[in-house]
Design a protein around this motif. Structure first.
Motif, short mmCIF file in Angstrom:
data_model
loop_
_atom_site.label_atom_id
_atom_site.label_comp_id
_atom_site.label_asym_id
_atom_site.label_seq_id
_atom_site.Cartn_x
_atom_site.Cartn_y
_atom_site.Cartn_z
N ASN A 1 -3.11 -5.10 8.91
CA ASN A 1 -3.20 -4.86 7.46
C ASN A 1 -2.62 -3.51 7.03
O ASN A 1 -2.73 -3.15 5.87
N ARG A 2 -2.04 -2.78 7.96
CA ARG A 2 -1.40 -1.52 7.62
C ARG A 2 -0.11 -1.37 8.41
O ARG A 2 0.03 -1.93 9.50
N VAL A 3 0.81 -0.58 7.88
CA VAL A 3 2.06 -0.28 8.58
C VAL A 3 1.78 0.86 9.55
O VAL A 3 1.30 1.93 9.14
N ASP B 1 3.29 6.34 7.01
CA ASP B 1 3.48 7.54 6.18
C ASP B 1 4.74 8.30 6.55
O ASP B 1 5.13 9.25 5.85
N GLU B 2 5.43 7.88 7.62
CA GLU B 2 6.66 8.56 8.03
C GLU B 2 7.91 7.89 7.46
O GLU B 2 9.03 8.36 7.70
N GLN C 1 0.83 -1.21 0.00
CA GLN C 1 0.00 0.00 0.00
C GLN C 1 0.86 1.26 0.00
O GLN C 1 0.47 2.30 -0.53
N LEU C 2 2.06 1.15 0.59
CA LEU C 2 2.98 2.29 0.65
C LEU C 2 3.98 2.26 -0.50
O LEU C 2 4.94 3.03 -0.51
N ARG C 3 3.77 1.33 -1.46
CA ARG C 3 4.65 1.17 -2.62
C ARG C 3 6.08 0.85 -2.20
O ARG C 3 7.05 1.37 -2.76
N LEU C 4 6.19 -0.02 -1.20
CA LEU C 4 7.51 -0.43 -0.72
C LEU C 4 7.89 -1.82 -1.20
O LEU C 4 8.88 -2.38 -0.74
#
Length: 460
Positions: A385-387, A391-392, A302-305
């Motif tokens: 399901n999220r980091v 966003d940091e 989701q964070l394009r990592l």
């Protein structure tokens, strides 16, 4: 006196309660005195008409010097109530078992940590079947594994089922006799033709140990515990299982090492394992007793990592802070995930929990998709399901990366021309069949999808 003869520990206690260490008391000073005996009891000396009184006992002679000590003669015991008090079954049982040098230490230890003795009434008689240490040892893992008596509620129930109301003597048993334990289970005593006595088929050590208000018998197995019971208990309490010692990847962090090994075997966690491998959090996550909120690969995507270098988190303070924010230095269970609860992460940031009825809850907005994944008795994982604070994470991937790639049969023309097969050992000219690791500096102009090729050559 008969009670003292049958209770040597009471004699020792009686003597200690009549000795004062380090003082030569002078009762002739005429003032009321108070002092503490070696047994920790308080003695009050009062001056009354007719003489001195010590805890109600009259002082017949207040000074008889003997060497460096002094005797004070009284006409009664300082604590006479100890001699007339009616001992309970629990008191006498504990005293008798404590006199045994070995053989029943485990039973004593487990009983002392339970509430079973509180169920025994002082005025009633009881019989206890005490399993030997060898009986408990059968269920103890050799090096690592599950020990059923590490589950307190199970242990308490097992112990309760070894107590029977009423005094039963082996010598009075004839044929088959069934009684009910304090835990409500049936115990059947049987006597064979050769004189052996069993309880539910388990052999009893021959002979009674009668005590005040009951009897003690010793049994060679723990009753009501078998492989099926332990297997089911293990499934319900995997958080009690002790782990094998891992020397890799981080010897000083057994929780982190076992968590890493478990995640590495799960296809949903390829990203978090490669990030952990570069971050080396052993210093921060040492020992055991942690909770790890683990983001799935989809969470990082989701964070394009998905194409980010392995050291994307380890290479900056912000990245490390994000990673450490997924760890809590407390072992949490599902019951701890309550709406409005807060926990402090290893990054010293507060994690806020929200939870609605019927759901697993969220941590900082990340949904818990799988709860209570136990890492032996070292800690717990919750899959999210999220980091958390994702966003940091710095988005600058322009750094040197260690990348693992598979072999390639392609060869660039310019490089191939520079290879002189006659100067290369034959073994290096064989076709590569093993994945190779190469350090590839990524230039600012390179895209995040740049994939290096590993040069291979065939012997001509």
């Amino acid at each position: 006196m008969e009670r003292l003869k049958s209770h040597p520990e009471s004699v020792k206690k009686l003597l200690l309660d009549h000795v004062v260490l380090g003082q030569r008391l002078d009762l002739g000073i005429g003032a009321d005195l108070s002092f503490t005996t070696l047994g920790g009891r308080t003695v009050q000396i009062k001056s009354k008409p007719g003489g001195l009184v010590a805890n109600g006992a009259n002082v017949a002679t207040d000074k008889v010097d003997v060497g460096i000590g002094r005797l004070i003669i009284i006409d009664n015991y300082l604590f006479p109530e100890d001699l007339t008090a009616d001992h309970s079954f629990v008191q006498d049982m504990t005293q008798v078992l404590s006199l045994l040098q070995s053989g029943v230490r485990v039973f004593q230890h487990l009983l002392a940590r339970s509430n079973v003795t509180k169920l025994l009434k002082k005025e009633d008689d009881y019989t206890v079947l005490v399993p030997t240490d060898r009986a408990f040892q059968r269920w103890h893992p050799i090096d690592w594994g599950f020990y059923p008596f590490s589950v307190p509620e199970f242990t308490e129930m097992v112990l309760m089922n070894h107590f029977i109301k009423g005094s039963i003597k082996q010598e009075t048993l004839v044929g088959s006799n069934t009684v009910t334990s304090l835990g409500g289970r049936q115990i059947t005593f049987a006597k064979t033709n050769d004189g052996m006595i069993t309880a539910n088929g388990v052999e009893l050590v021959k002979g009674d140990t009668p005590i005040n208000k009951g009897n003690i018998m010793f049994v060679t197995e723990v009753l009501f515990v078998d492989e099926q019971v332990v297997s089911q208990l293990h499934e319900e309490h995997r958080d009690k299982e002790t782990p094998p010692l891992l020397a890799f990847p981080w010897f000083g962090s057994q929780f982190l090492s076992h968590a890493f090994v478990a995640l590495e075997a799960d296809a949903r966690f390829k990203h978090v394992t490669r990030f952990l491998n570069q971050a080396d959090l052993a210093f921060y996550v040492s020992g055991a007793g942690y909770t790890f909120f683990v983001p799935t690969d989809a969470a990082f995507n989701q964070l394009r990592l998905e194409n980010a270098p392995d050291n994307v988190l380890a290479s900056s303070d912000k990245g490390m802070s994000v990673l450490l924010s997924h760890f809590v230095k407390t072992r949490l269970y599902d019951k701890d995930i309550k709406d409005g609860a807060t926990f402090t992460s290893l990054s010293n940031r507060t994690l806020h929990i929200t939870r609605k009825p019927g759901l697993n809850g969220t941590v900082e907005g990340a949904d818990i998709i799988e709860k209570e994944v136990f890492v032996y008795n070292l800690g717990t994982m919750f899959f999210v399901n999220r980091v958390i604070f994702g966003d940091e994470i710095p988005c600058d991937f322009n750094s040197s990366v260690v990348t693992t790639v598979g072999p390639s049969r392609e060869m660039t023309t310019s490089l191939a021309e520079e290879i002189d097969a006659t100067t290369v050992p034959d073994i290096l000219l064989e076709e590569s069949t093993v994945p190779t690791t190469t350090t590839v500096p990524v230039s600012p102009a390179a895209t995040s999808e740049f994939t290096p090729s590993v040069i291979s050559s065939k012997k001509k």
